[in-house]
Design a protein around this motif. Structure first.
Motif, PDB file in Angstrom:
ATOM      1  N   THR A  72       0.846  -1.189   0.000  1.00 44.34           N
ATOM      2  CA  THR A  72       0.000   0.000   0.000  1.00 44.34           C
ATOM      3  C   THR A  72       0.885   1.244   0.000  1.00 44.34           C
ATOM      4  N   THR A  73       0.315   2.321  -0.492  1.00 40.96           N
ATOM      5  CA  THR A  73       0.917   3.643  -0.351  1.00 40.96           C
ATOM      6  C   THR A  73      -0.127   4.514   0.313  1.00 40.96           C
ATOM      7  N   VAL A  74       0.263   5.152   1.403  1.00 40.91           N
ATOM      8  CA  VAL A  74      -0.636   6.021   2.161  1.00 40.91           C
ATOM      9  C   VAL A  74      -0.195   7.461   1.935  1.00 40.91           C
ATOM     10  N   TYR A  75      -1.138   8.289   1.505  1.00 44.70           N
ATOM     11  CA  TYR A  75      -0.887   9.709   1.304  1.00 44.70           C
ATOM     12  C   TYR A  75      -1.607  10.464   2.413  1.00 44.70           C
ATOM     13  N   LEU A  76      -0.859  11.205   3.201  1.00 43.36           N
ATOM     14  CA  LEU A  76      -1.430  11.999   4.283  1.00 43.36           C
ATOM     15  C   LEU A  76      -1.259  13.477   3.983  1.00 43.36           C
ATOM     16  N   LYS A  77      -2.289  14.242   4.268  1.00 45.38           N
ATOM     17  CA  LYS A  77      -2.176  15.695   4.109  1.00 45.38           C
ATOM     18  C   LYS A  77      -1.264  16.263   5.192  1.00 45.38           C
TER      19      LYS A  77
END
Length: 131
Positions: A72-77
């Motif tokens: 998975t790749t998690v993108y967080l603001k």
């Protein structure tokens, strides 16, 4: 190649929520969107839970299971949300958990706080049994 339309692309954008190629499933970035494509308000824990529920719908729609998610790749603001995201994320994936990268981004579509994409293995036998 087979498009997995479970959940649908928000706002009719030109991409498939998932694409199955052989025994691999590529899951497009998912966010905390309801069935109408509207962002669901809430803190990072609530948004991560809804995001992963949407992610899971695509995996299961392709005949897979969450225990076969490979990466998975998690993108967080905001990386300050890392601990809250991680707390919820760990409830969706048992050991061994998928390989993962987490990055902070300048902004996410529709004002989301988190977006998660991934790759899963969906064995051919599983696809046939679930149809």
């Amino acid at each position: 190649m087979q498009a997995i339309q479970e959940g649908g692309a928000p706002l009719g954008l030109p991409f498939s929520p998932g694409v199955k190629f052989g025994e691999l499933l590529f899951i497009s970035g998912q966010g905390a969107l309801d069935k109408n494509g509207k962002i669901v308000d809430g803190d990072i824990k609530a948004q991560t839970r809804i995001t992963l529920e949407n992610f899971k719908k695509i995996v299961e729609g392709a005949g897979g299971v969450m225990s076969h998610v490979l990466q998975t790749t998690v993108y967080l603001k905001d990386l300050a949300d890392y601990a809250g995201m991680n707390e919820v994320y760990s409830r969706f994936f048992a050991e061994p958990r998928p390989a993962r990268a987490t990055v902070q981004v300048a902004d996410l579509l529709l004002g989301m706080q988190v977006e998660i994409q991934g790759i899963a293995h969906v064995p051919a036998a599983s696809s046939r049994q679930r149809r």
